[in-house]
Design an enzyme around this catalytic site. Structure first.
Site, PDB file in Angstrom:
ATOM      1  N   ASP A  73      17.046 -33.475 -37.256  1.00 51.96           N
ATOM      2  CA  ASP A  73      16.311 -32.267 -36.867  1.00 51.96           C
ATOM      3  C   ASP A  73      15.278 -31.955 -37.947  1.00 51.96           C
ATOM      4  O   ASP A  73      15.582 -31.996 -39.147  1.00 51.96           O
ATOM      5  CB  ASP A  73      17.287 -31.099 -36.701  1.00 51.96           C
ATOM      6  CG  ASP A  73      16.653 -29.912 -35.999  1.00 51.96           C
ATOM      7  OD1 ASP A  73      15.624 -29.392 -36.500  1.00 51.96           O
ATOM      8  OD2 ASP A  73      17.152 -29.493 -34.949  1.00 51.96           O
ATOM      9  N   GLN A 105      17.629 -22.147 -26.251  1.00 52.83           N
ATOM     10  CA  GLN A 105      17.036 -23.482 -26.100  1.00 52.83           C
ATOM     11  C   GLN A 105      15.521 -23.387 -26.240  1.00 52.83           C
ATOM     12  O   GLN A 105      14.877 -22.607 -25.533  1.00 52.83           O
ATOM     13  CB  GLN A 105      17.394 -24.078 -24.723  1.00 52.83           C
ATOM     14  CG  GLN A 105      16.905 -25.520 -24.570  1.00 52.83           C
ATOM     15  CD  GLN A 105      17.293 -26.133 -23.225  1.00 52.83           C
ATOM     16  OE1 GLN A 105      17.573 -25.412 -22.261  1.00 52.83           O
ATOM     17  NE2 GLN A 105      17.281 -27.455 -23.151  1.00 52.83           N
ATOM     18  N   HIS A 159      19.929 -31.770 -25.368  1.00 50.30           N
ATOM     19  CA  HIS A 159      20.242 -32.320 -26.682  1.00 50.30           C
ATOM     20  C   HIS A 159      21.458 -31.626 -27.272  1.00 50.30           C
ATOM     21  O   HIS A 159      21.723 -30.465 -26.983  1.00 50.30           O
ATOM     22  CB  HIS A 159      19.055 -32.176 -27.645  1.00 50.30           C
ATOM     23  CG  HIS A 159      18.518 -30.784 -27.749  1.00 50.30           C
ATOM     24  ND1 HIS A 159      17.673 -30.233 -26.812  1.00 50.30           N
ATOM     25  CD2 HIS A 159      18.711 -29.823 -28.688  1.00 50.30           C
ATOM     26  CE1 HIS A 159      17.362 -28.999 -27.164  1.00 50.30           C
ATOM     27  NE2 HIS A 159      17.987 -28.719 -28.287  1.00 50.30           N
ATOM     28  N   PHE A 160      22.163 -32.371 -28.094  1.00 52.08           N
ATOM     29  CA  PHE A 160      23.305 -31.841 -28.826  1.00 52.08           C
ATOM     30  C   PHE A 160      22.938 -31.777 -30.305  1.00 52.08           C
ATOM     31  O   PHE A 160      22.441 -32.752 -30.864  1.00 52.08           O
ATOM     32  CB  PHE A 160      24.537 -32.737 -28.653  1.00 52.08           C
ATOM     33  CG  PHE A 160      25.094 -32.694 -27.259  1.00 52.08           C
ATOM     34  CD1 PHE A 160      26.045 -31.762 -26.901  1.00 52.08           C
ATOM     35  CD2 PHE A 160      24.631 -33.586 -26.299  1.00 52.08           C
ATOM     36  CE1 PHE A 160      26.536 -31.711 -25.608  1.00 52.08           C
ATOM     37  CE2 PHE A 160      25.125 -33.540 -25.004  1.00 52.08           C
ATOM     38  CZ  PHE A 160      26.078 -32.606 -24.651  1.00 52.08           C
ATOM     39  N   HIS A 161      23.174 -30.621 -30.896  1.00 55.32           N
ATOM     40  CA  HIS A 161      23.025 -30.475 -32.346  1.00 55.32           C
ATOM     41  C   HIS A 161      24.347 -30.892 -32.989  1.00 55.32           C
ATOM     42  O   HIS A 161      25.401 -30.357 -32.622  1.00 55.32           O
ATOM     43  CB  HIS A 161      22.785 -29.016 -32.743  1.00 55.32           C
ATOM     44  CG  HIS A 161      21.510 -28.433 -32.219  1.00 55.32           C
ATOM     45  ND1 HIS A 161      20.387 -28.287 -33.012  1.00 55.32           N
ATOM     46  CD2 HIS A 161      21.178 -27.939 -30.998  1.00 55.32           C
ATOM     47  CE1 HIS A 161      19.420 -27.724 -32.295  1.00 55.32           C
ATOM     48  NE2 HIS A 161      19.875 -27.502 -31.068  1.00 55.32           N
TER      49      HIS A 161
END
Ligand code: AMP
Ligand code: ZN
Length: 157
Positions: A32, A100, A106-108
């Site tokens: 990220d 969002q 997406h997965f953090h």
């Protein structure tokens, strides 16, 4: 399967740069750009599904991609927590009101360090019901909607 205006589709296509930590035909995991903690990873499908509700239920090729997404999310979480972090949060937002900002699923995977628990993004107890009647109304709404979707999608018996 791609949205030319989507930030993550551009990253997947290599139009925008990213620091990759894993890539397969179906899944990309990269750092990220604004990490919540050092080692914050985003795990994304290469197909443009805006939210979790858009995950496939019928096409077997797409289902394999979704299964791989879940698997890699688990592996990244396990890798981070077993190699250098003390714990890990896996977070996923759907819709603007849920926070969002990029409408590509997406997965953090957020590593956590130290012994002090982090403050969760939710406040436990903040959504108290006015009473049992309201509580049961929410349970009924959810249950009916779940049964309706399961019947429509005919995945769970
Ligand atoms: P969300 O708010 O759950 O939609 O998360 C979107 C995430 O994408 C945020 O944590 C951003 O920091 C991250 N992000 C935005 N642009 C980029 C980029 N170019 N490369 C990597 N991560 C990004
Ligand atoms: Zn996209």
């Amino acid at each position: 399967m791609k949205d030319p205006n989507c930030l993550f589709c551009k990253i997947i296509d290599g139009v925008l740069p990213s620091v990759k930590v894993y890539e397969s035909a179906n899944v990309l995991a990269f750092l990220d750009v604004n990490p919540v903690e050092k080692g914050h990873v985003l795990v994304v499908p290469k197909r443009h599904w805006p939210t979790i509700a858009d995950l496939p239920v019928s096409d077997s090729c797409d289902i394999r991609c979704a299964e791989e997404l879940m698997y890699i999310m688990r592996v990244v979480a396990k890798a981070v927590s077993s190699s250098f972090a003390d714990g890990v949060n896996v977070l996923q937002a759907n819709g603007g009101c849920a926070g969002q900002t990029v409408p590509h699923l997406h997965f953090h995977v957020i590593p956590r360090y130290g012994k002090e628990p982090v403050q969760p993004v939710w406040r436990s107890g903040a959504g108290k019901y006015t009473g049992e009647e309201e509580r049961d109304l929410f349970a009924k709404r959810i249950s009916e909607a779940v049964n309706c979707i399961v019947a429509e999608e005919r995945i769970v018996k």
